[in-house]
Design a protein around this motif. Structure first.
Motif, short mmCIF file in Angstrom:
data_model
loop_
_atom_site.label_atom_id
_atom_site.label_comp_id
_atom_site.label_asym_id
_atom_site.label_seq_id
_atom_site.Cartn_x
_atom_site.Cartn_y
_atom_site.Cartn_z
N TYR A 6 -0.12 12.05 1.28
CA TYR A 6 -0.08 11.02 2.32
C TYR A 6 -1.32 10.14 2.26
O TYR A 6 -2.41 10.60 1.93
N ALA A 7 -1.14 8.88 2.65
CA ALA A 7 -2.29 8.02 2.86
C ALA A 7 -3.03 8.52 4.11
O ALA A 7 -2.41 9.04 5.04
N ASP A 8 -4.33 8.35 4.12
CA ASP A 8 -5.12 8.82 5.25
C ASP A 8 -4.66 8.17 6.56
O ASP A 8 -4.71 8.81 7.62
N GLU B 218 0.81 -1.20 0.00
CA GLU B 218 0.00 0.00 0.00
C GLU B 218 0.85 1.26 0.00
O GLU B 218 1.97 1.28 0.53
#
Length: 123
Positions: A60-62, A46
């Motif tokens: 950014y990823a959450d 991911e």
């Protein structure tokens, strides 16, 4: 072409911090976007974070927003991922990635990957 080598992984307790580093070879690193992905055991790889070619835009990823900070130094050909307030669910192998891009927006896919560094967060 870019060769990437990560370092800085390790074992840390929940709530602690780690800083991952990525050293890139190649004279044109300042024309590459870079980022970090991770893969936990039994899960798909991911996206974690990305930064554009000149550091002017970060994504950014959450799941890590507000806890992780990505940065780069184009003079030293390095990138970093500062990880604070680590959680057990952050446990994974973390990969530094890069690809040619001079766009404001980092790409979604990357051709160049490092070998990975293990991050383990204990509860």
């Amino acid at each position: 072409q870019v060769h990437l080598v990560e370092s800085g992984g390790g074992l840390v307790q929940a709530g602690g911090s780690l800083r991952l580093s990525c050293v890139a070879s190649g004279r044109t690193f300042n024309t590459y976007a870079m980022g970090w992905f991770r893969q936990a055991p039994g899960k798909e790889r991911e996206f974690v974070a990305a930064i554009n070619w000149n550091g002017g835009n970060t994504v950014y990823a959450d799941s890590v927003k507000g806890r992780f900070t990505i940065s780069r130094n184009n003079i030293k050909n390095t990138g970093s991922l500062q990880m604070n307030s680590l959680k057990p669910e952050d446990t994974a192998v973390y990969y530094c990635v890069a690809d040619y891009s001079t766009s404001y927006y980092p790409p979604d896919e990357y051709h160049y990957w490092g070998q990975g560094t293990q991050v383990t967060v204990s509860s």
